[in-house]
Design a protein around this motif. Sequence first.
Motif, mmCIF file in Angstrom:
data_model
loop_
_atom_site.group_PDB
_atom_site.id
_atom_site.type_symbol
_atom_site.label_atom_id
_atom_site.label_comp_id
_atom_site.label_asym_id
_atom_site.label_seq_id
_atom_site.Cartn_x
_atom_site.Cartn_y
_atom_site.Cartn_z
ATOM 1 N N PHE A 212 0.833 -1.209 0.000
ATOM 2 C CA PHE A 212 0.000 0.000 0.000
ATOM 3 C C PHE A 212 0.865 1.256 0.000
ATOM 4 O O PHE A 212 0.646 2.177 -0.783
ATOM 5 N N GLU A 213 1.886 1.265 0.846
ATOM 6 C CA GLU A 213 2.710 2.475 0.975
ATOM 7 C C GLU A 213 3.555 2.760 -0.268
ATOM 8 O O GLU A 213 4.008 3.895 -0.466
ATOM 9 N N GLU A 214 3.791 1.737 -1.079
ATOM 10 C CA GLU A 214 4.553 1.961 -2.309
ATOM 11 C C GLU A 214 3.687 2.538 -3.432
ATOM 12 O O GLU A 214 4.198 3.176 -4.352
ATOM 13 N N ALA A 215 2.403 2.246 -3.372
ATOM 14 C CA ALA A 215 1.525 2.617 -4.494
ATOM 15 C C ALA A 215 0.497 3.682 -4.138
ATOM 16 O O ALA A 215 -0.117 4.257 -5.035
ATOM 17 N N CYS A 216 0.311 3.946 -2.849
ATOM 18 C CA CYS A 216 -0.808 4.807 -2.427
ATOM 19 C C CYS A 216 -0.335 5.838 -1.412
ATOM 20 O O CYS A 216 0.615 5.594 -0.663
ATOM 21 N N THR A 217 -1.044 6.950 -1.366
ATOM 22 C CA THR A 217 -0.834 7.897 -0.271
ATOM 23 C C THR A 217 -2.177 8.438 0.180
ATOM 24 O O THR A 217 -3.123 8.529 -0.600
ATOM 25 N N LEU A 218 -2.246 8.783 1.457
ATOM 26 C CA LEU A 218 -3.467 9.325 2.052
ATOM 27 C C LEU A 218 -3.245 10.801 2.331
ATOM 28 O O LEU A 218 -2.336 11.156 3.080
ATOM 29 N N LEU A 219 -4.040 11.662 1.709
ATOM 30 C CA LEU A 219 -3.888 13.111 1.934
ATOM 31 C C LEU A 219 -5.154 13.665 2.584
ATOM 32 O O LEU A 219 -6.232 13.150 2.373
ATOM 33 N N ARG B 26 -24.409 1.968 -9.853
ATOM 34 C CA ARG B 26 -24.564 3.204 -10.610
ATOM 35 C C ARG B 26 -23.432 4.180 -10.291
ATOM 36 O O ARG B 26 -22.809 4.086 -9.230
ATOM 37 N N THR B 27 -23.183 5.094 -11.212
ATOM 38 C CA THR B 27 -22.279 6.209 -10.943
ATOM 39 C C THR B 27 -23.029 7.239 -10.108
ATOM 40 O O THR B 27 -24.139 7.646 -10.470
ATOM 41 N N TYR B 28 -22.419 7.644 -8.995
ATOM 42 C CA TYR B 28 -23.079 8.591 -8.097
ATOM 43 C C TYR B 28 -22.391 9.950 -8.117
ATOM 44 O O TYR B 28 -21.161 10.035 -8.203
ATOM 45 N N ASN B 29 -23.228 10.988 -7.999
ATOM 46 C CA ASN B 29 -22.720 12.355 -7.877
ATOM 47 C C ASN B 29 -23.158 13.006 -6.576
ATOM 48 O O ASN B 29 -22.806 14.146 -6.311
ATOM 49 N N ALA B 30 -23.925 12.277 -5.772
ATOM 50 C CA ALA B 30 -24.355 12.794 -4.463
ATOM 51 C C ALA B 30 -24.249 11.647 -3.469
ATOM 52 O O ALA B 30 -24.462 10.482 -3.823
ATOM 53 N N TRP B 31 -23.930 11.995 -2.230
ATOM 54 C CA TRP B 31 -23.440 10.994 -1.275
ATOM 55 C C TRP B 31 -24.192 11.053 0.034
ATOM 56 O O TRP B 31 -24.543 12.137 0.522
ATOM 57 N N LEU B 32 -24.424 9.892 0.631
ATOM 58 C CA LEU B 32 -24.980 9.822 1.972
ATOM 59 C C LEU B 32 -23.922 10.317 2.969
ATOM 60 O O LEU B 32 -22.722 10.258 2.705
ATOM 61 N N ASP B 33 -24.400 10.793 4.120
ATOM 62 C CA ASP B 33 -23.491 11.311 5.145
ATOM 63 C C ASP B 33 -22.928 10.132 5.940
ATOM 64 O O ASP B 33 -23.312 9.892 7.100
ATOM 65 N N LYS B 34 -22.050 9.383 5.309
ATOM 66 C CA LYS B 34 -21.500 8.164 5.916
ATOM 67 C C LYS B 34 -20.038 8.097 5.504
ATOM 68 O O LYS B 34 -19.744 8.091 4.304
ATOM 69 N N PRO B 35 -19.134 8.102 6.459
ATOM 70 C CA PRO B 35 -17.715 8.223 6.093
ATOM 71 C C PRO B 35 -17.143 6.946 5.486
ATOM 72 O O PRO B 35 -17.690 5.856 5.649
ATOM 73 N N VAL B 36 -16.032 7.096 4.799
ATOM 74 C CA VAL B 36 -15.220 5.968 4.325
ATOM 75 C C VAL B 36 -13.945 5.975 5.166
ATOM 76 O O VAL B 36 -13.241 6.986 5.237
ATOM 77 N N GLU B 37 -13.680 4.865 5.821
ATOM 78 C CA GLU B 37 -12.528 4.790 6.721
ATOM 79 C C GLU B 37 -11.251 4.452 5.945
ATOM 80 O O GLU B 37 -11.304 3.772 4.921
ATOM 81 N N ASP B 38 -10.119 4.878 6.480
ATOM 82 C CA ASP B 38 -8.839 4.538 5.850
ATOM 83 C C ASP B 38 -8.670 3.025 5.699
ATOM 84 O O ASP B 38 -8.112 2.548 4.712
ATOM 85 N N GLY B 39 -9.166 2.278 6.674
ATOM 86 C CA GLY B 39 -9.062 0.821 6.594
ATOM 87 C C GLY B 39 -9.771 0.252 5.373
ATOM 88 O O GLY B 39 -9.335 -0.752 4.791
ATOM 89 N N GLN B 40 -10.871 0.894 4.972
ATOM 90 C CA GLN B 40 -11.578 0.437 3.773
ATOM 91 C C GLN B 40 -10.761 0.711 2.508
ATOM 92 O O GLN B 40 -10.795 -0.060 1.556
ATOM 93 N N LEU B 41 -10.029 1.829 2.521
ATOM 94 C CA LEU B 41 -9.187 2.135 1.357
ATOM 95 C C LEU B 41 -8.041 1.130 1.252
ATOM 96 O O LEU B 41 -7.637 0.737 0.148
ATOM 97 N N ARG B 42 -7.547 0.701 2.392
ATOM 98 C CA ARG B 42 -6.502 -0.339 2.377
ATOM 99 C C ARG B 42 -7.061 -1.677 1.895
ATOM 100 O O ARG B 42 -6.425 -2.379 1.117
ATOM 101 N N GLN B 43 -8.265 -2.016 2.354
ATOM 102 C CA GLN B 43 -8.925 -3.240 1.860
ATOM 103 C C GLN B 43 -9.115 -3.172 0.349
ATOM 104 O O GLN B 43 -8.921 -4.151 -0.359
ATOM 105 N N LEU B 44 -9.532 -1.997 -0.114
ATOM 106 C CA LEU B 44 -9.763 -1.805 -1.548
ATOM 107 C C LEU B 44 -8.471 -2.067 -2.327
ATOM 108 O O LEU B 44 -8.463 -2.841 -3.295
ATOM 109 N N TYR B 45 -7.387 -1.451 -1.873
ATOM 110 C CA TYR B 45 -6.111 -1.667 -2.577
ATOM 111 C C TYR B 45 -5.700 -3.136 -2.501
ATOM 112 O O TYR B 45 -5.196 -3.703 -3.486
#
Lengths: 219, 219
Positions: A212-219, B26-45
């Motif tokens: 993750f740290e090689e390919a991604c950054t969190l800003l 679907r492609t969304y342009n408006a969002w529910l008030d629900k955060p995305v956690e950093d841990g989810q971004l790591r799971q995604l990667y």
Amino acid sequence: MGIAAARRMHEPLDDRAFDVLFREARTYNAWLDKPVEDGQLRQLYDLMKWAPTSANSNPVRLVFIRTERARQRLLPALAAGNIQKVLTAPVTAIIAYDVKFFEKMPKLFPHNPRMRDMYANAPELVEVTARRNSSLQGAYFILAARSLGLDCGPLSGFDNAKVDDEFFGAGRECEGCDQEFFPEGHVKSNFLCNVGYGDPASLLPRLPRLEFEEACTLL
Amino acid sequence: MGIAAARRMHEPLDDRAFDVLFREARTYNAWLDKPVEDGQLRQLYDLMKWAPTSANSNPVRLVFIRTERARQRLLPALAAGNIQKVLTAPVTAIIAYDVKFFEKMPKLFPHNPRMRDMYANAPELVEVTARRNSSLQGAYFILAARSLGLDCGPLSGFDNAKVDDEFFGAGRECEGCDQEFFPEGHVKSNFLCNVGYGDPASLLPRLPRLEFEEACTLL
């Protein structure tokens, strides 16, 4: 979509889906003796077509090579190391793009008739858009195939110009060649993708990925 | 992989997976008030990284913009119609590519040390490979996000040069800027992708897609 349906969409898929799509799926170069039916290729398209493209432009065009005769036409364009892979695959798809994709925009983007002209007058934007979005659609193709239980072997080691000349009439006037697919010389190859049921005995150990740290950054 | 494991991989996923990935997403342009956690971004990667790229080159680089301060840096590059979409998204990812991706090939493709040099000596091939494969990886990103229950809003309406200048030090000497991400001016933006939980109330009816016969041919 209602609130309840949206809530169901916001539940993650399960481990089997993560494995089939990403974690256990592999690129295959050797195939089990099990055919891929035309109906499966239609199912594949009917999934991948829904994933997003810029302004719903859908520039990808797909040639599914299933017959020996069509396969032979592809061989002269292949890098030496890819010939055997294509010869033994049940299906090889040419993932291509139409540089006149904008001619379909009255159907695909009917609420804004100016979109067609915007692209028609911007050939550089057309090329960038067609390449980027046909690549996105090529990736949707790979993951849709996997979701249907198929395996893929994508290839970019080939001579694009030879494929475009052989299959898409590149640079030719096309009177009288309308029995061929996309005859007017405005389709170009992006990459190839073999499709079938991969032979697990052919697999080598998996190559590493970047952390993750090689390919991604969190800003 | 053994025969039994391969057989499980060759079973299609179910209708819910097809809906979440393709048919109902679907492609969304408006969002529910629900955060995305950093841990989810790591799971995604950690899902998307497994999908295939040419020679395992993995050229994609991702900047996840989560803070107001980082978001403000992105705004001047956006097309007017995209400003509100980015302002309201929990996360905006810059899907970018490293034109020096080949420097990681000793790690990623260790069995063939000549691969690094092959790319290092072919700048045109590098650009084509990086663009195509970072686009593939951008699509893997979108479908991996959906598989985790997240929604996406991909965008290409922005000024790539401005983003590259602001975030990737395009054209600048970088002594003293090593606290920034990828400081040496060799990363370029491909497209942007908002990530969050889409608001179903914001959806308009779905746009049409091309029929199989319009986009595909069987040879």
